[in-house]
Write a protein that holds these residues in place. Sequence first.
Motif, PDB file in Angstrom:
ATOM      1  N   ALA A   1      -0.677   3.731  -2.243  1.00 57.49           N
ATOM      2  CA  ALA A   1      -2.096   4.005  -1.972  1.00 57.49           C
ATOM      3  C   ALA A   1      -2.308   5.025  -0.850  1.00 57.49           C
ATOM      4  CB  ALA A   1      -2.821   2.695  -1.641  1.00 57.49           C
ATOM      5  N   VAL A   2      -1.367   5.131   0.078  1.00 57.76           N
ATOM      6  CA  VAL A   2      -1.579   6.053   1.199  1.00 57.76           C
ATOM      7  C   VAL A   2      -1.332   7.512   0.822  1.00 57.76           C
ATOM      8  CG1 VAL A   2      -1.035   4.288   2.927  1.00 57.76           C
ATOM      9  CG2 VAL A   2       0.777   5.838   2.139  1.00 57.76           C
ATOM     10  N   GLY A   3      -0.749   7.751  -0.363  1.00 58.86           N
ATOM     11  CA  GLY A   3      -0.526   9.129  -0.813  1.00 58.86           C
ATOM     12  C   GLY A   3       0.352   9.902   0.162  1.00 58.86           C
ATOM     13  N   PRO A   4      -0.012  11.156   0.472  1.00 54.86           N
ATOM     14  CA  PRO A   4       0.871  11.996   1.291  1.00 54.86           C
ATOM     15  C   PRO A   4       1.016  11.519   2.734  1.00 54.86           C
ATOM     16  CG  PRO A   4      -1.220  13.119   0.874  1.00 54.86           C
ATOM     17  CD  PRO A   4      -1.206  11.885   0.012  1.00 54.86           C
ATOM     18  N   TRP A   5       0.113  10.649   3.198  1.00 48.06           N
ATOM     19  CA  TRP A   5       0.228  10.132   4.570  1.00 48.06           C
ATOM     20  C   TRP A   5       1.510   9.329   4.785  1.00 48.06           C
ATOM     21  CZ3 TRP A   5      -5.405  10.455   3.993  1.00 48.06           C
ATOM     22  CH2 TRP A   5      -6.049  11.106   5.060  1.00 48.06           C
TER      23      TRP A   5
ATOM     24  N   TYR B   1       0.833  -1.213   0.000  1.00 48.79           N
ATOM     25  CA  TYR B   1       0.000   0.000   0.000  1.00 48.79           C
ATOM     26  C   TYR B   1       0.870   1.268   0.000  1.00 48.79           C
ATOM     27  CZ  TYR B   1      -4.858  -1.694   0.470  1.00 48.79           C
ATOM     28  OH  TYR B   1      -6.104  -2.221   0.229  1.00 48.79           O
TER      29      TYR B   1
ATOM     30  N   TYR C   1       3.997  10.079   7.515  1.00 49.34           N
ATOM     31  CA  TYR C   1       3.713   9.789   8.929  1.00 49.34           C
ATOM     32  C   TYR C   1       3.850   8.307   9.278  1.00 49.34           C
ATOM     33  CZ  TYR C   1       1.371  14.394   9.039  1.00 49.34           C
ATOM     34  OH  TYR C   1       1.073  15.726   8.974  1.00 49.34           O
ATOM     35  N   LEU C   2       4.095   7.471   8.285  1.00 49.45           N
ATOM     36  CA  LEU C   2       4.030   6.026   8.496  1.00 49.45           C
ATOM     37  C   LEU C   2       5.441   5.433   8.463  1.00 49.45           C
ATOM     38  CD1 LEU C   2       0.870   5.499   6.262  1.00 49.45           C
ATOM     39  CD2 LEU C   2       0.963   5.158   8.747  1.00 49.45           C
ATOM     40  N   GLY C   3       6.040   5.327   9.645  1.00 52.58           N
ATOM     41  CA  GLY C   3       7.421   4.860   9.757  1.00 52.58           C
ATOM     42  C   GLY C   3       7.650   3.535   9.064  1.00 52.58           C
ATOM     43  N   ILE C   4       6.675   2.636   9.098  1.00 51.72           N
ATOM     44  CA  ILE C   4       6.850   1.311   8.500  1.00 51.72           C
ATOM     45  C   ILE C   4       7.064   1.423   6.996  1.00 51.72           C
ATOM     46  CG2 ILE C   4       4.379   0.821   8.084  1.00 51.72           C
ATOM     47  CD1 ILE C   4       4.973  -2.056   9.208  1.00 51.72           C
ATOM     48  N   LEU C   5       6.539   2.482   6.366  1.00 52.56           N
ATOM     49  CA  LEU C   5       6.788   2.702   4.929  1.00 52.56           C
ATOM     50  C   LEU C   5       8.068   3.497   4.704  1.00 52.56           C
ATOM     51  CD1 LEU C   5       3.218   3.456   3.521  1.00 52.56           C
ATOM     52  CD2 LEU C   5       4.567   1.356   3.309  1.00 52.56           C
TER      53      LEU C   5
END
Lengths: 185, 185
Positions: B162-166, B159, B169-173
């Motif tokens: 798919a999460v776009g600009p988020w 994903y 904030y998502l350390g796992i990505l």
Amino acid sequence: MNDPFLAETTALLERTPRVVRTLLEGLPDGWLDTPDTPGDGWTPRDVVGHLISAELDDWIPRAEMILRDGTSRAFEPFDRFAHVERDVGVSPPALIERFEALRREQLTRLRELVGEGDLDRVGRHPELGEVTMRQLLATWAVHDLDHVAQIYAALAGSYDAAVGPWKAYLGILVRRDPGSSPAPA
Amino acid sequence: MNDPFLAETTALLERTPRVVRTLLEGLPDGWLDTPDTPGDGWTPRDVVGHLISAELDDWIPRAEMILRDGTSRAFEPFDRFAHVERDVGVSPPALIERFEALRREQLTRLRELVGEGDLDRVGRHPELGEVTMRQLLATWAVHDLDHVAQIYAALAGSYDAAVGPWKAYLGILVRRDPGSSPAPA
């Protein structure tokens, strides 16, 4: 109706409370006291509390705002530490049960609210600007993955000393150390 | 007999196949094709294969060597890529079933082999030098946590767009990206 996105996303979201329960239920306390990073990190209990907060204040309220307000009004900022005071004295099994019940309710609400035709509808994030419904729901799923992985780091941390020299091979421990460089997979 | 180490370690090891099954069973294929790091990383299927290899060649064989040979003979090096050829054409559910069966057998063997009085017995790792039975068993548990967390990174990776600009904030990505600096928790 050929876009598998809603079905795939829901399939992941449904699993998270079950996975958390399978992992944590009945696990001896010795595993549960360590934060994912030394100092200001979160214990597994904190993580479940944070997932509860996000069910209450983040995903479905924001989906509703996209449908109702579009980009005319920015989402409410989300309090990442709401659990700290709210969950004082609540046992881990009670927290997991609360998370399960809330997730069930919110997925029911999602099915009522959002269809494939809504995925490109747009809202406004207070910091990120325009975001789509699809991005919001994808973020819901990856936020689950991110925080359950954080539970794994916390569990591993409680054996940081016990593994002795093997620590050098265990990225999940090496990455917990302040100033560590990213470890290979 | 007051050291909870064996009971705590076993409690974690017993859970891993159940957690992997709860997470992956019936999950749509769209989640399962992405490696934990772009390029040469592992998909969830690879991770389960690697966990199978470790059941076969790593933990119990090394525990047996500690008990039989002490430090007189170094452990056999462990092939981290044994699954690649061995598991060609094996379906993910069949891999999970194999891992469950092996883990059950190896925990039975552990209970037969190792008592609290054996935890300080010493063996020799080919690279790390002297290691104790306790360190070996702690590493077994943390190796589970490390690799299941790797499954989470792989799922998240599917994903990534798919999460776009988020994503910010998502350390796992963020941590999946080459050359990323360690993200805050």
